[in-house]
Design an enzyme around this catalytic site. Structure first.
Site, PDB file in Angstrom:
ATOM      1  N   LYS A 112      82.862  39.281 -41.681  1.00  0.00           N
ATOM      2  CA  LYS A 112      84.188  39.869 -41.460  1.00  0.00           C
ATOM      3  C   LYS A 112      85.145  39.600 -42.619  1.00  0.00           C
ATOM      4  O   LYS A 112      86.117  40.312 -42.803  1.00  0.00           O
ATOM      5  CB  LYS A 112      84.751  39.387 -40.138  1.00  0.00           C
ATOM      6  CG  LYS A 112      83.945  39.974 -38.967  1.00  0.00           C
ATOM      7  CD  LYS A 112      84.489  39.594 -37.615  1.00  0.00           C
ATOM      8  CE  LYS A 112      83.803  40.366 -36.503  1.00  0.00           C
ATOM      9  NZ  LYS A 112      82.446  39.859 -36.221  1.00  0.00           N
TER      10      LYS A 112
HETATM   11  C1  LIG Z   1      81.489  40.599 -35.536  1.00  0.00           C
HETATM   12  C2  LIG Z   1      80.087  40.086 -35.685  1.00  0.00           C
HETATM   13  C3  LIG Z   1      78.961  40.905 -35.395  1.00  0.00           C
HETATM   14  C4  LIG Z   1      79.094  42.301 -34.834  1.00  0.00           C
HETATM   15  O1  LIG Z   1      79.664  43.194 -35.729  1.00  0.00           O
HETATM   16  P1  LIG Z   1      80.150  44.650 -35.252  1.00  0.00           P
HETATM   17  O2  LIG Z   1      80.782  45.258 -36.436  1.00  0.00           O
HETATM   18  O3  LIG Z   1      81.119  44.397 -34.131  1.00  0.00           O
HETATM   19  O4  LIG Z   1      78.947  45.372 -34.786  1.00  0.00           O
HETATM   20  C5  LIG Z   1      77.718  40.377 -35.637  1.00  0.00           C
HETATM   21  N1  LIG Z   1      77.550  39.119 -36.106  1.00  0.00           N
HETATM   22  C6  LIG Z   1      78.593  38.311 -36.377  1.00  0.00           C
HETATM   23  C7  LIG Z   1      78.333  36.934 -36.873  1.00  0.00           C
HETATM   24  C8  LIG Z   1      79.894  38.767 -36.182  1.00  0.00           C
HETATM   25  O5  LIG Z   1      80.934  37.953 -36.458  1.00  0.00           O
END
Ligand SMILES: *Cc1c(COP(=O)(O)O)cnc(C)c1O
Length: 466
Positions: A112
Protein backbone atom coordinates in the site's frame (compact mmCIF):
# COMPACT_ATOMS: atom_id res chain seq x y z
CA UNK A 1 -8.22 12.81 -19.15
CA UNK A 2 -11.79 12.75 -17.88
CA UNK A 3 -13.10 10.33 -15.28
CA UNK A 4 -16.59 8.85 -15.29
CA UNK A 5 -18.64 7.04 -12.66
CA UNK A 6 -19.37 3.30 -12.89
CA UNK A 7 -23.03 4.05 -12.15
CA UNK A 8 -23.44 6.46 -15.00
CA UNK A 9 -25.18 9.38 -13.30
CA UNK A 10 -22.55 11.51 -11.56
CA UNK A 11 -20.83 14.25 -13.59
CA UNK A 12 -17.48 13.47 -15.26
CA UNK A 13 -14.53 14.99 -13.39
CA UNK A 14 -10.89 15.86 -14.03
CA UNK A 15 -8.00 14.30 -12.13
CA UNK A 16 -7.85 16.88 -9.31
CA UNK A 17 -11.47 16.44 -8.38
CA UNK A 18 -11.29 12.66 -8.62
CA UNK A 19 -8.31 12.76 -6.28
CA UNK A 20 -10.25 14.77 -3.70
CA UNK A 21 -13.50 12.81 -3.94
CA UNK A 22 -14.44 9.50 -2.41
CA UNK A 23 -17.41 7.81 -4.03
CA UNK A 24 -19.10 9.54 -6.95
CA UNK A 25 -22.36 11.27 -6.03
CA UNK A 26 -24.33 8.40 -7.62
CA UNK A 27 -22.58 5.88 -5.36
CA UNK A 28 -20.27 4.67 -8.15
CA UNK A 29 -16.49 4.64 -8.49
CA UNK A 30 -14.53 6.81 -10.87
CA UNK A 31 -12.64 5.26 -13.81
CA UNK A 32 -10.83 6.93 -16.72
CA UNK A 33 -13.08 7.63 -19.68
CA UNK A 34 -10.45 5.97 -21.90
CA UNK A 35 -7.09 4.37 -21.19
CA UNK A 36 -3.74 5.32 -22.72
CA UNK A 37 -2.37 2.54 -24.94
CA UNK A 38 1.35 1.89 -25.36
CA UNK A 39 2.86 0.04 -28.34
CA UNK A 40 5.31 -2.82 -27.79
CA UNK A 41 7.98 -0.61 -29.27
CA UNK A 42 7.33 2.12 -26.76
CA UNK A 43 7.24 -0.30 -23.82
CA UNK A 44 10.46 -1.89 -25.05
CA UNK A 45 12.13 1.52 -25.03
CA UNK A 46 11.51 1.71 -21.25
CA UNK A 47 13.86 -1.18 -20.49
CA UNK A 48 16.39 -0.29 -17.83
CA UNK A 49 14.61 2.83 -16.59
CA UNK A 50 14.75 3.52 -12.84
CA UNK A 51 11.43 2.83 -11.13
CA UNK A 52 10.46 6.49 -10.70
CA UNK A 53 11.11 7.21 -14.38
CA UNK A 54 9.04 4.23 -15.47
CA UNK A 55 6.29 5.41 -13.12
CA UNK A 56 6.33 8.72 -14.94
CA UNK A 57 5.92 7.08 -18.37
CA UNK A 58 3.03 4.90 -17.24
CA UNK A 59 1.12 7.43 -15.14
CA UNK A 60 1.62 10.79 -16.76
CA UNK A 61 -1.27 10.42 -19.23
CA UNK A 62 -3.63 10.10 -16.25
CA UNK A 63 -2.57 13.36 -14.59
CA UNK A 64 -1.32 15.57 -17.42
CA UNK A 65 -4.22 18.02 -17.24
CA UNK A 66 -3.52 18.72 -13.58
CA UNK A 67 0.25 18.55 -13.08
CA UNK A 68 3.18 19.85 -15.19
CA UNK A 69 5.61 17.10 -16.22
CA UNK A 70 8.56 18.37 -14.17
CA UNK A 71 6.52 18.66 -10.99
CA UNK A 72 5.19 15.14 -11.43
CA UNK A 73 8.68 13.76 -12.04
CA UNK A 74 9.95 15.41 -8.89
CA UNK A 75 7.06 14.01 -6.89
CA UNK A 76 7.77 10.50 -8.16
CA UNK A 77 11.48 10.78 -7.40
CA UNK A 78 10.65 11.71 -3.83
CA UNK A 79 7.98 9.05 -3.49
CA UNK A 80 10.09 6.11 -4.54
CA UNK A 81 13.28 7.27 -2.86
CA UNK A 82 11.79 6.43 0.55
CA UNK A 83 11.78 2.72 -0.33
CA UNK A 84 14.52 0.68 1.27
CA UNK A 85 15.61 -1.17 -1.88
CA UNK A 86 17.30 0.48 -4.85
CA UNK A 87 15.12 -1.48 -7.28
CA UNK A 88 12.00 -0.36 -5.34
CA UNK A 89 10.11 -3.53 -6.37
CA UNK A 90 12.77 -6.26 -6.52
CA UNK A 91 12.05 -9.75 -7.87
CA UNK A 92 13.04 -12.85 -5.94
CA UNK A 93 13.17 -16.18 -7.72
CA UNK A 94 11.43 -19.15 -6.07
CA UNK A 95 11.78 -21.76 -8.78
CA UNK A 96 12.25 -22.14 -12.53
CA UNK A 97 10.22 -19.32 -14.02
CA UNK A 98 8.55 -18.60 -10.72
CA UNK A 99 9.03 -15.26 -8.91
CA UNK A 100 7.86 -13.08 -6.04
CA UNK A 101 7.83 -9.33 -6.58
CA UNK A 102 8.64 -7.77 -3.21
CA UNK A 103 6.26 -4.86 -2.84
CA UNK A 104 7.00 -4.45 0.88
CA UNK A 105 10.17 -2.37 0.85
CA UNK A 106 8.29 0.84 1.66
CA UNK A 107 8.06 2.55 5.07
CA UNK A 108 5.18 0.41 6.40
CA UNK A 109 6.18 -2.92 4.84
CA UNK A 110 3.13 -3.52 2.64
CA UNK A 111 2.39 -2.77 -1.02
CA UNK A 112 0.00 0.00 0.00
CA UNK A 113 3.01 2.30 0.37
CA UNK A 114 3.38 2.39 -3.44
CA UNK A 115 0.12 4.25 -3.76
CA UNK A 116 -0.20 6.03 -0.43
CA UNK A 117 3.26 7.60 -0.49
CA UNK A 118 2.26 9.11 -3.81
CA UNK A 119 -1.28 9.98 -2.75
CA UNK A 120 -0.05 12.11 0.17
CA UNK A 121 2.20 14.09 -2.15
CA UNK A 122 -0.49 14.46 -4.82
CA UNK A 123 -3.00 15.72 -2.27
CA UNK A 124 -0.64 18.30 -0.84
CA UNK A 125 0.36 19.50 -4.31
CA UNK A 126 -3.21 19.97 -5.50
CA UNK A 127 -4.41 21.49 -2.20
CA UNK A 128 -1.53 23.97 -2.14
CA UNK A 129 -2.43 25.07 -5.64
CA UNK A 130 -6.09 25.47 -4.72
CA UNK A 131 -5.40 26.90 -1.28
CA UNK A 132 -7.66 24.24 0.20
CA UNK A 133 -7.54 21.84 3.13
CA UNK A 134 -8.93 18.33 3.62
CA UNK A 135 -9.50 15.97 6.50
CA UNK A 136 -8.74 12.37 5.72
CA UNK A 137 -10.96 10.05 7.66
CA UNK A 138 -10.42 6.33 7.32
CA UNK A 139 -11.03 3.05 9.10
CA UNK A 140 -8.39 0.38 9.18
CA UNK A 141 -8.03 -3.22 10.22
CA UNK A 142 -4.29 -2.89 9.75
CA UNK A 143 -2.20 -2.03 6.71
CA UNK A 144 -4.11 0.87 5.12
CA UNK A 145 -4.02 3.02 8.24
CA UNK A 146 -0.27 2.92 8.73
CA UNK A 147 0.47 3.42 5.04
CA UNK A 148 -1.91 6.39 4.89
CA UNK A 149 -0.40 7.98 8.00
CA UNK A 150 3.14 7.56 6.66
CA UNK A 151 2.02 8.94 3.30
CA UNK A 152 0.45 12.07 4.82
CA UNK A 153 2.73 12.82 7.75
CA UNK A 154 4.44 15.72 5.99
CA UNK A 155 1.37 17.13 4.28
CA UNK A 156 0.68 20.75 5.13
CA UNK A 157 -2.89 20.81 3.92
CA UNK A 158 -4.12 17.51 5.29
CA UNK A 159 -5.19 16.34 8.72
CA UNK A 160 -5.57 12.61 9.02
CA UNK A 161 -7.83 10.73 11.44
CA UNK A 162 -7.55 6.94 11.38
CA UNK A 163 -10.01 4.82 13.33
CA UNK A 164 -8.96 1.36 14.43
CA UNK A 165 -10.84 -1.12 16.61
CA UNK A 166 -9.43 -0.80 20.15
CA UNK A 167 -7.33 -3.82 21.13
CA UNK A 168 -8.20 -5.65 17.92
CA UNK A 169 -5.24 -4.90 15.66
CA UNK A 170 -1.86 -6.56 16.04
CA UNK A 171 0.75 -4.75 18.12
CA UNK A 172 3.05 -4.23 15.13
CA UNK A 173 0.19 -2.77 13.12
CA UNK A 174 -0.95 -0.50 15.97
CA UNK A 175 2.55 0.75 16.70
CA UNK A 176 3.15 1.48 13.02
CA UNK A 177 0.27 3.96 13.25
CA UNK A 178 0.55 5.34 16.74
CA UNK A 179 4.29 6.02 16.86
CA UNK A 180 4.29 8.42 13.92
CA UNK A 181 4.62 11.91 15.36
CA UNK A 182 2.99 14.93 13.78
CA UNK A 183 0.40 17.54 14.70
CA UNK A 184 -1.77 16.52 11.76
CA UNK A 185 -1.86 12.82 12.70
CA UNK A 186 -4.65 11.51 14.89
CA UNK A 187 -5.19 7.89 15.83
CA UNK A 188 -8.54 6.99 17.31
CA UNK A 189 -9.04 3.62 18.99
CA UNK A 190 -12.77 2.93 18.89
CA UNK A 191 -14.27 0.67 21.55
CA UNK A 192 -15.89 -1.49 18.90
CA UNK A 193 -14.97 -3.66 15.91
CA UNK A 194 -13.74 -2.82 12.41
CA UNK A 195 -17.28 -2.72 11.01
CA UNK A 196 -18.22 -0.11 13.63
CA UNK A 197 -15.26 2.01 12.51
CA UNK A 198 -16.19 1.64 8.88
CA UNK A 199 -19.82 2.53 9.55
CA UNK A 200 -18.77 5.75 11.28
CA UNK A 201 -16.57 6.73 8.35
CA UNK A 202 -19.33 6.05 5.87
CA UNK A 203 -21.87 7.99 7.89
CA UNK A 204 -19.47 10.94 8.21
CA UNK A 205 -18.83 11.07 4.45
CA UNK A 206 -22.60 11.05 3.92
CA UNK A 207 -23.12 14.04 6.20
CA UNK A 208 -20.13 16.29 6.75
CA UNK A 209 -21.97 19.04 8.61
CA UNK A 210 -19.92 18.31 11.76
CA UNK A 211 -17.01 20.05 10.00
CA UNK A 212 -19.02 23.26 9.85
CA UNK A 213 -18.30 23.78 6.14
CA UNK A 214 -14.70 24.82 6.87
CA UNK A 215 -13.01 21.76 5.37
CA UNK A 216 -14.04 18.55 3.61
CA UNK A 217 -13.38 14.82 3.92
CA UNK A 218 -11.12 12.92 1.51
CA UNK A 219 -10.81 9.15 1.08
CA UNK A 220 -7.68 7.04 1.20
CA UNK A 221 -9.13 3.58 0.65
CA UNK A 222 -8.82 1.94 -2.73
CA UNK A 223 -12.01 3.49 -4.06
CA UNK A 224 -9.67 6.45 -4.67
CA UNK A 225 -8.59 6.20 -8.32
CA UNK A 226 -5.08 7.53 -7.65
CA UNK A 227 -4.29 4.41 -5.64
CA UNK A 228 -5.17 2.09 -8.51
CA UNK A 229 -3.18 4.24 -10.93
CA UNK A 230 0.02 3.94 -8.88
CA UNK A 231 -0.29 0.16 -8.77
CA UNK A 232 -0.29 -0.25 -12.56
CA UNK A 233 3.39 0.66 -12.71
CA UNK A 234 4.91 -2.39 -11.06
CA UNK A 235 3.32 -4.78 -13.53
CA UNK A 236 5.32 -3.01 -16.24
CA UNK A 237 8.42 -3.05 -14.05
CA UNK A 238 8.29 -6.82 -13.45
CA UNK A 239 7.63 -7.58 -17.09
CA UNK A 240 10.49 -5.42 -18.33
CA UNK A 241 12.86 -7.07 -15.86
CA UNK A 242 12.03 -10.55 -17.15
CA UNK A 243 12.13 -10.03 -20.89
CA UNK A 244 8.86 -8.27 -21.54
CA UNK A 245 7.21 -7.01 -23.58
CA UNK A 246 8.64 -9.59 -25.99
CA UNK A 247 7.27 -12.40 -23.90
CA UNK A 248 4.09 -12.41 -21.89
CA UNK A 249 3.84 -12.78 -18.13
CA UNK A 250 1.49 -14.36 -15.63
CA UNK A 251 0.66 -12.69 -12.31
CA UNK A 252 -0.91 -14.06 -9.15
CA UNK A 253 -2.36 -11.41 -6.85
CA UNK A 254 -3.47 -11.81 -3.22
CA UNK A 255 -6.82 -10.08 -3.35
CA UNK A 256 -9.20 -8.37 -0.92
CA UNK A 257 -10.88 -5.33 -2.38
CA UNK A 258 -9.82 -6.19 -5.95
CA UNK A 259 -7.68 -3.05 -6.17
CA UNK A 260 -4.26 -4.50 -6.82
CA UNK A 261 -5.41 -7.06 -9.38
CA UNK A 262 -7.60 -4.52 -11.13
CA UNK A 263 -4.41 -2.52 -11.71
CA UNK A 264 -2.95 -5.61 -13.44
CA UNK A 265 -6.00 -5.86 -15.66
CA UNK A 266 -5.50 -2.21 -16.62
CA UNK A 267 -1.79 -2.78 -17.37
CA UNK A 268 -2.87 -5.46 -19.82
CA UNK A 269 -5.43 -3.18 -21.44
CA UNK A 270 -2.74 -0.51 -21.77
CA UNK A 271 -0.69 -2.84 -23.93
CA UNK A 272 1.44 -4.98 -21.60
CA UNK A 273 1.44 -8.62 -22.72
CA UNK A 274 -0.08 -10.52 -19.77
CA UNK A 275 -1.35 -14.00 -20.49
CA UNK A 276 -2.75 -14.88 -17.08
CA UNK A 277 -4.08 -13.03 -14.03
CA UNK A 278 -4.85 -15.14 -10.98
CA UNK A 279 -7.23 -13.86 -8.29
CA UNK A 280 -5.95 -15.36 -5.04
CA UNK A 281 -8.33 -15.15 -2.06
CA UNK A 282 -8.47 -16.57 1.44
CA UNK A 283 -11.65 -18.13 2.83
CA UNK A 284 -13.41 -14.83 2.26
CA UNK A 285 -13.80 -16.00 -1.28
CA UNK A 286 -16.68 -14.07 -2.84
CA UNK A 287 -14.59 -13.45 -5.98
CA UNK A 288 -13.52 -17.07 -6.34
CA UNK A 289 -17.12 -18.22 -5.93
CA UNK A 290 -18.24 -15.74 -8.57
CA UNK A 291 -15.52 -16.84 -11.00
CA UNK A 292 -16.32 -20.52 -10.40
CA UNK A 293 -20.11 -20.41 -10.53
CA UNK A 294 -21.38 -16.98 -11.66
CA UNK A 295 -22.97 -16.24 -8.31
CA UNK A 296 -22.01 -13.04 -6.48
CA UNK A 297 -23.14 -13.58 -2.91
CA UNK A 298 -22.07 -12.10 0.42
CA UNK A 299 -21.16 -14.62 3.13
CA UNK A 300 -20.38 -14.09 6.81
CA UNK A 301 -16.95 -12.56 7.43
CA UNK A 302 -14.29 -15.12 8.43
CA UNK A 303 -11.22 -14.14 10.44
CA UNK A 304 -8.14 -15.66 8.84
CA UNK A 305 -4.36 -15.57 9.12
CA UNK A 306 -4.38 -13.04 6.26
CA UNK A 307 -6.45 -10.24 7.85
CA UNK A 308 -5.80 -7.68 5.10
CA UNK A 309 -7.87 -9.85 2.78
CA UNK A 310 -10.75 -10.39 5.21
CA UNK A 311 -13.63 -8.73 3.35
CA UNK A 312 -17.23 -9.65 2.58
CA UNK A 313 -17.56 -7.70 -0.68
CA UNK A 314 -14.83 -6.36 -2.96
CA UNK A 315 -15.48 -2.70 -3.63
CA UNK A 316 -13.27 -2.37 -6.71
CA UNK A 317 -14.93 -5.31 -8.41
CA UNK A 318 -17.51 -2.73 -9.47
CA UNK A 319 -14.89 -1.26 -11.79
CA UNK A 320 -14.54 -4.58 -13.60
CA UNK A 321 -18.31 -5.12 -13.71
CA UNK A 322 -18.58 -1.77 -15.48
CA UNK A 323 -16.31 -3.03 -18.28
CA UNK A 324 -18.00 -6.43 -18.38
CA UNK A 325 -21.29 -4.60 -19.00
CA UNK A 326 -19.96 -2.58 -21.90
CA UNK A 327 -19.63 0.47 -19.60
CA UNK A 328 -23.38 0.64 -19.09
CA UNK A 329 -23.65 2.51 -15.78
CA UNK A 330 -27.38 1.92 -15.42
CA UNK A 331 -26.88 -1.86 -15.68
CA UNK A 332 -24.14 -1.76 -13.02
CA UNK A 333 -26.31 0.34 -10.73
CA UNK A 334 -29.19 -2.16 -10.92
CA UNK A 335 -26.88 -5.13 -10.48
CA UNK A 336 -25.20 -3.72 -7.37
CA UNK A 337 -28.43 -2.56 -5.81
CA UNK A 338 -29.70 -6.12 -6.20
CA UNK A 339 -26.41 -7.53 -4.91
CA UNK A 340 -26.92 -5.60 -1.66
CA UNK A 341 -30.15 -7.56 -1.13
CA UNK A 342 -29.10 -11.07 -2.14
CA UNK A 343 -27.13 -13.23 -4.59
CA UNK A 344 -26.86 -12.02 -8.21
CA UNK A 345 -25.54 -13.44 -11.50
CA UNK A 346 -24.59 -11.78 -14.76
CA UNK A 347 -25.43 -12.88 -18.30
CA UNK A 348 -23.60 -16.06 -19.20
CA UNK A 349 -21.55 -14.54 -22.05
CA UNK A 350 -20.34 -11.73 -19.82
CA UNK A 351 -19.33 -14.21 -17.12
CA UNK A 352 -17.50 -16.34 -19.69
CA UNK A 353 -15.61 -13.24 -20.72
CA UNK A 354 -14.59 -12.65 -17.08
CA UNK A 355 -13.33 -16.24 -16.93
CA UNK A 356 -11.14 -15.56 -19.94
CA UNK A 357 -9.61 -12.58 -18.17
CA UNK A 358 -9.03 -14.17 -14.76
CA UNK A 359 -8.34 -17.46 -13.06
CA UNK A 360 -9.06 -17.79 -9.36
CA UNK A 361 -8.40 -19.84 -6.27
CA UNK A 362 -9.25 -19.75 -2.56
CA UNK A 363 -6.70 -20.86 0.01
CA UNK A 364 -7.54 -21.75 3.63
CA UNK A 365 -5.38 -21.11 6.70
CA UNK A 366 -3.95 -24.60 6.82
CA UNK A 367 -2.81 -24.49 3.20
CA UNK A 368 -1.43 -20.99 3.79
CA UNK A 369 0.74 -22.37 6.61
CA UNK A 370 1.75 -25.37 4.50
CA UNK A 371 2.85 -23.04 1.72
CA UNK A 372 4.90 -20.82 4.04
CA UNK A 373 6.59 -23.97 5.37
CA UNK A 374 7.15 -25.49 1.92
CA UNK A 375 8.74 -22.37 0.50
CA UNK A 376 10.88 -21.88 3.58
CA UNK A 377 12.09 -25.48 3.42
CA UNK A 378 12.76 -25.22 -0.33
CA UNK A 379 14.46 -21.80 -0.39
CA UNK A 380 14.94 -20.49 3.16
CA UNK A 381 12.68 -17.68 2.07
CA UNK A 382 9.93 -16.57 4.40
CA UNK A 383 6.59 -15.55 2.88
CA UNK A 384 3.99 -13.52 4.74
CA UNK A 385 0.55 -15.20 4.87
CA UNK A 386 -0.95 -12.97 2.12
CA UNK A 387 1.88 -13.60 -0.29
CA UNK A 388 1.74 -17.31 0.54
CA UNK A 389 -1.86 -17.37 -0.68
CA UNK A 390 -0.68 -15.82 -3.93
CA UNK A 391 2.08 -18.39 -4.35
CA UNK A 392 -0.26 -21.29 -3.64
CA UNK A 393 -2.87 -19.98 -6.10
CA UNK A 394 -0.13 -19.43 -8.71
CA UNK A 395 0.99 -23.03 -8.39
CA UNK A 396 -2.57 -24.37 -8.52
CA UNK A 397 -3.73 -22.28 -11.47
CA UNK A 398 -0.65 -22.12 -13.66
CA UNK A 399 -1.38 -22.79 -17.33
CA UNK A 400 1.99 -22.58 -19.09
CA UNK A 401 5.31 -23.32 -17.42
CA UNK A 402 7.17 -21.40 -20.15
CA UNK A 403 5.55 -18.15 -19.02
CA UNK A 404 7.13 -16.45 -16.00
CA UNK A 405 4.72 -16.57 -13.06
CA UNK A 406 5.06 -13.59 -10.74
CA UNK A 407 3.28 -13.47 -7.39
CA UNK A 408 2.83 -10.04 -5.90
CA UNK A 409 4.52 -10.06 -2.47
CA UNK A 410 2.09 -7.79 -0.65
CA UNK A 411 3.59 -7.66 2.87
CA UNK A 412 6.73 -8.34 4.88
CA UNK A 413 6.46 -11.43 7.11
CA UNK A 414 7.49 -9.41 10.19
CA UNK A 415 4.08 -7.73 10.07
CA UNK A 416 2.44 -11.06 10.85
CA UNK A 417 4.60 -12.86 13.44
CA UNK A 418 1.62 -14.77 14.86
CA UNK A 419 0.84 -16.36 11.50
CA UNK A 420 4.47 -17.37 11.08
CA UNK A 421 4.40 -18.93 14.55
CA UNK A 422 1.33 -20.98 13.52
CA UNK A 423 3.31 -22.69 10.79
CA UNK A 424 5.46 -24.40 13.40
CA UNK A 425 8.64 -23.03 11.85
CA UNK A 426 11.13 -21.95 14.48
CA UNK A 427 12.32 -18.96 12.45
CA UNK A 428 11.18 -15.54 13.69
CA UNK A 429 10.76 -12.81 11.07
CA UNK A 430 12.90 -9.77 11.89
CA UNK A 431 11.73 -6.21 11.41
CA UNK A 432 14.02 -4.35 9.00
CA UNK A 433 16.63 -2.06 10.52
CA UNK A 434 14.63 1.15 10.05
CA UNK A 435 11.91 -0.28 12.27
CA UNK A 436 13.97 -2.26 14.74
CA UNK A 437 13.13 0.14 17.60
CA UNK A 438 9.37 0.10 16.92
CA UNK A 439 8.63 -1.37 20.33
CA UNK A 440 10.53 1.39 22.13
CA UNK A 441 8.91 4.32 20.32
CA UNK A 442 6.36 6.48 22.07
CA UNK A 443 2.73 5.85 21.12
CA UNK A 444 -0.03 8.41 20.79
CA UNK A 445 -3.71 7.61 20.39
CA UNK A 446 -7.08 8.46 21.85
CA UNK A 447 -9.61 5.87 22.96
CA UNK A 448 -13.20 6.84 22.19
CA UNK A 449 -16.57 5.20 22.72
CA UNK A 450 -18.29 3.43 19.87
CA UNK A 451 -20.36 6.52 19.17
CA UNK A 452 -20.27 8.49 15.93
CA UNK A 453 -21.07 11.86 17.50
CA UNK A 454 -18.18 11.46 19.93
CA UNK A 455 -15.80 10.66 17.07
CA UNK A 456 -17.10 13.52 14.93
CA UNK A 457 -16.81 15.89 17.88
CA UNK A 458 -13.19 14.86 18.34
CA UNK A 459 -12.38 15.49 14.68
CA UNK A 460 -14.18 18.84 14.64
CA UNK A 461 -12.14 19.93 17.65
CA UNK A 462 -8.71 18.67 16.59
CA UNK A 463 -8.13 19.43 12.94
CA UNK A 464 -5.60 22.14 12.33
CA UNK A 465 -7.75 25.24 11.86
CA UNK A 466 -10.60 24.11 14.05
C1 LIG B 1 -4.55 -4.56 1.20
C2 LIG B 1 -3.81 -5.86 1.15
C3 LIG B 1 -4.20 -6.89 0.25
C4 LIG B 1 -5.41 -6.79 -0.64
O1 LIG B 1 -5.28 -5.82 -1.62
P1 LIG B 1 -6.55 -5.35 -2.49
O2 LIG B 1 -6.06 -4.25 -3.34
O3 LIG B 1 -7.58 -4.90 -1.49
O4 LIG B 1 -7.01 -6.53 -3.26
C5 LIG B 1 -3.41 -8.02 0.21
N1 LIG B 1 -2.34 -8.17 1.01
C6 LIG B 1 -1.95 -7.22 1.89
C7 LIG B 1 -0.77 -7.47 2.75
C8 LIG B 1 -2.67 -6.04 1.98
O5 LIG B 1 -2.29 -5.09 2.86
Amino acid sequence: MRYISTRGEAPALGFEDVLLTGLATDGGLYVPESLPHFSLEEIRSWRGLPYAELAYKVMYPFVEDAIPADDFRKMLDETYSVFSHQAVAPLVQLDTNEWVMELFRGPTLAFKDFALQLLGRLLDYVLEKRNQHVVIMGATSGDTGSAAIEGCRRCEHVDIFILHPHQRVSEVQRRQMTTVQGDNIHNIAVKGNFDDCQRMVKESFGNQSFLGGKTQLAAVNSINWARIMAQIVYYFQASLALGGPDRSMAFSVPTGNFGDIFAGYLAKKMGLPISQLVIATNRNDILHRFMSGNKYEQHQLEHTLSPSMDIMVSSNFERLLFDLHGRDGAAVKTLLENAAKGPVSIEDYRWKHARKLFDSDAVDDKTTCDTIRDVYEQNEYLLDPHTAIGVRAARNCRRDSAVPMITLGTAHPAKFPDAIAETGLSVKPQLPAHMADLFEREERYTVLDNDVSEVQGFIAKHWKNA
